[in-house]
Each structure stands twice: as structure tokens, then as C-alpha cells.
Design a protein around this motif. Sequence first.
Motif, PDB file in Angstrom:
ATOM      1  N   GLU A  13       0.842  -1.185   0.000  1.00 62.00           N
ATOM      2  CA  GLU A  13       0.000   0.000   0.000  1.00 62.00           C
ATOM      3  C   GLU A  13       0.884   1.243   0.000  1.00 62.00           C
ATOM      4  O   GLU A  13       1.838   1.340   0.777  1.00 62.00           O
ATOM      5  CB  GLU A  13      -0.915   0.002   1.222  1.00 62.00           C
ATOM      6  N   LYS A  60       1.972   5.325   0.279  1.00 68.04           N
ATOM      7  CA  LYS A  60       1.755   6.432   1.202  1.00 68.04           C
ATOM      8  C   LYS A  60       1.509   7.691   0.380  1.00 68.04           C
ATOM      9  O   LYS A  60       2.199   7.936  -0.603  1.00 68.04           O
ATOM     10  CB  LYS A  60       2.969   6.611   2.101  1.00 68.04           C
ATOM     11  N   PRO A  61       0.525   8.480   0.755  1.00 63.77           N
ATOM     12  CA  PRO A  61       0.207   9.671  -0.049  1.00 63.77           C
ATOM     13  C   PRO A  61       1.306  10.718   0.008  1.00 63.77           C
ATOM     14  O   PRO A  61       2.038  10.840   0.982  1.00 63.77           O
ATOM     15  CB  PRO A  61      -1.081  10.184   0.597  1.00 63.77           C
ATOM     16  N   ARG A  68      -6.874   7.163  -4.477  1.00 63.70           N
ATOM     17  CA  ARG A  68      -5.825   7.196  -5.483  1.00 63.70           C
ATOM     18  C   ARG A  68      -5.908   8.502  -6.276  1.00 63.70           C
ATOM     19  O   ARG A  68      -6.984   9.103  -6.352  1.00 63.70           O
ATOM     20  CB  ARG A  68      -5.974   5.996  -6.444  1.00 63.70           C
ATOM     21  N   TYR A  98      -1.788   8.035  -5.176  1.00 61.03           N
ATOM     22  CA  TYR A  98      -1.023   8.359  -3.977  1.00 61.03           C
ATOM     23  C   TYR A  98      -0.184   9.623  -4.176  1.00 61.03           C
ATOM     24  O   TYR A  98      -0.004  10.417  -3.261  1.00 61.03           O
ATOM     25  CB  TYR A  98      -0.087   7.197  -3.616  1.00 61.03           C
TER      26      TYR A  98
END
Length: 402
Positions: free
Chosen positions: A30, A32-33, A229, A231
Amino acid sequence: MRHVRILPGVVLALLVLVAPAAGQGPPPREGKPGGVLRLVLREDLPQGFALHETATNSVTWPAMPCYSNLVIFDQLKQLERLETIVPELAERWSWQDGYRNLVFFLRRDVRWHDGRPLTSRDVKFTFDVVREAKDAPAKLRINPRKEWYANIEAIEAPDAQTVIFRLKRPQPSLLAMLASGYSPVLPAHVPPAEHRARCVGTGPFKLKEWKRGESLELVRNPDYFVKGRPYLDGLHSTVIVERGTRVAALQAGRVDVAYPGEISMSIWEQLRAAVPRMVFTPTASNVNENLLLNTKRPPFDNVKVRRALSLAIDRRAYTKVVHQGAALVGAALAPKPWGVWGLLEKDLVQLPGYGKAAEEKARARKLLAEAGFGPANPLKVEMATRAIAIYLDFASFVISEF
């Protein structure tokens, strides 16, 4: 591109630098923004953001993040085939009437970058324009993929979320063409010509600024239909025309990702030694390197001359000399392991220019002599190519073969 004659070429399997590798190793984590990914372009966008008017990844590479398809190949799968096609703007699809009707059911939560909702009208508009339907509401300036959709008899939009492609005959391959990076859906309320200067799409990124010949900046689309989304906050692309300068920028850390298909084996070895932590992903460019001839003008209106040129080019020497073994010899379709339907070696060697080099060149000289060319009357050819390193490499090799 469509030309009168295309000699069987060499299917490349070059090393492309990406970060990090998709479809290989452990499943993706996953994200990370945040952050801006710095990319490099080998030239400015020749057709702007008009993906339907282009035949080069100099447009698809920077422009695809702005747009979405009905369906798309799973980006985490290394080999593209019908089984790896997944929904994008369409939630699902259904083949009906023995593969004569292809029905798409659209998502209801998609908006264009200007805020308008996506409807089936946009899909019909896009592909009526591309196939040049009699009642198409607009026309493309150039249309390299009109023939992809020649089997479509009609496109219907019975309601806002349903689109029906009615075909003249069964064509399961239509789905693969709609999944191509050259097949985005365009907004019906924006003239196609405007996409040459700006992108109005439904993709994860929106256009912030395009400085022609210098840079392209895309920013995160906060209304993207895939929640959470993208990110990244943005994509920043810099145009660097000279290959050595692009490599230097990558090595120095001024860009994060190399342009696809532009890294030779020698450059790869240089970068691997200089930056040990750099991630390298081998991938196929799925491109034939072609010698294109004008068969309407002498001497190429003579089939013996055309055949002689094909016989004279040693494909296997090309892969060894120019690509240092990082390319595969193939014909019109990519060979294994990068393709599914490429010719087997036993069939490949039957084509002109794929047999033993010495024998093929002898046959080429005989054909040229029959056409009236030889030491006393040499064949003189003017060759033109794009001013891009990989094209210049190919052109230089072809010239050396004669």
C-alpha cells in the motif's frame, strides 16, 4: 503508422528503468500519499495530449495519466493478453449474439476534469470519431487507428450508463484494442482538436502546466473515481532530447524514472555500477524496428530491389551489435517470452533476411544484379529517420549493411 511496405523487423526487449518493478517480485505494498514523481521525456509531445491522433509513446507516456479507458490491461501483469483485461470506466462488460455485440456498463461515479459527469454519450462520441462514422460529430487531423474499428457497424447508447458496440462479424479481439493505451474515452463536449493543447480526461492526474519543449506538470485529481488514489501529489516531466544528458540526469538523481525503451545494455551496466540501489526492470517495448519504402517510386517499385534490401539486413547481427543481446529477433508479432503469437524459429528462418547471413546477402546481390544494379551502377538510397537515439542507432546499422 501505416505505410505501403514494412520489412519484418526486430522486436525489442530492452531494459527499461522504473521504480519499483510492477508485476515482479512480492505483491505491491500500500502506498503512502504525497510526493511528486520526476520523469524524463525524450522529446516534446508531438501531438500534444491527442492520444487518438498519435502513434508514438512520446505521447502515451506523458498523456495517459490524464485519461481513462473503458477497459485496460492489468498494470501489475507483465504479459498482456485477453485474460488480463480489467474494467476501468466500465464496471463490467458482456459479449452477446456470438461475439457480435459488445455491451459495456459504465461506472456512475466518474466526472471529467471540468466537473461534468461521464455518460455513454462520451463513449459513443469517441469511437464514432475514431472509426469515422458517417454521422460522426467531429474529425481527427490524423487517424492512425481507424482500421482497428472497421468492423463496427454501429455504436448505441440506449441509456446514460450503457454502450453497445454492434459488429459486422464476431471479433473477440476488439476488447484488446479497447484496452490499449491508445484508446482513451474523450469528452463529447470538448472538440478533439483541443486535446492537442490540453487534457480534459477522467484520469488520476490533471494538467497544471505544459511548457512546450521544456516540461509538463500534472497534479493529483481529487475527484478521481478510484477512492484514495492516486497516492502521488503530481508528476513532473522534463524534456531532455540528448540521450547522454538524460542518463546523466538519472545517474545524478535529478529524475526518478528513465524514459521507457531508451536504455542500452552499456548504459545499464554504467548505471548499475554507478548507482547500486537503482531498480532495473526488464520489459518488452513491443516495437518492430522498420525500414519503410516508397513503393510508388523507382527503384523501390521493383519487387526485386525491395526483396534484396530485406535479404541484406542481418537481424541477428543487429541484436548483437546494437542491442548487445538485449533484443529478440521476431517478425510482425512479439516472440516468446514477451509475446504469445510470435513465429517459432523454424517458421521465422523461412522469411527473407532471417536465414544464414552470408547466403541471404548473396541472394540480395543476385537480385540487385537482375534489377540492373552492381559495381558499375550502384544503388543509391537516401535515408531519413527521427532524430532520436534509438532510431539513429537502427539507421546507422542499416546503412552499414549496404
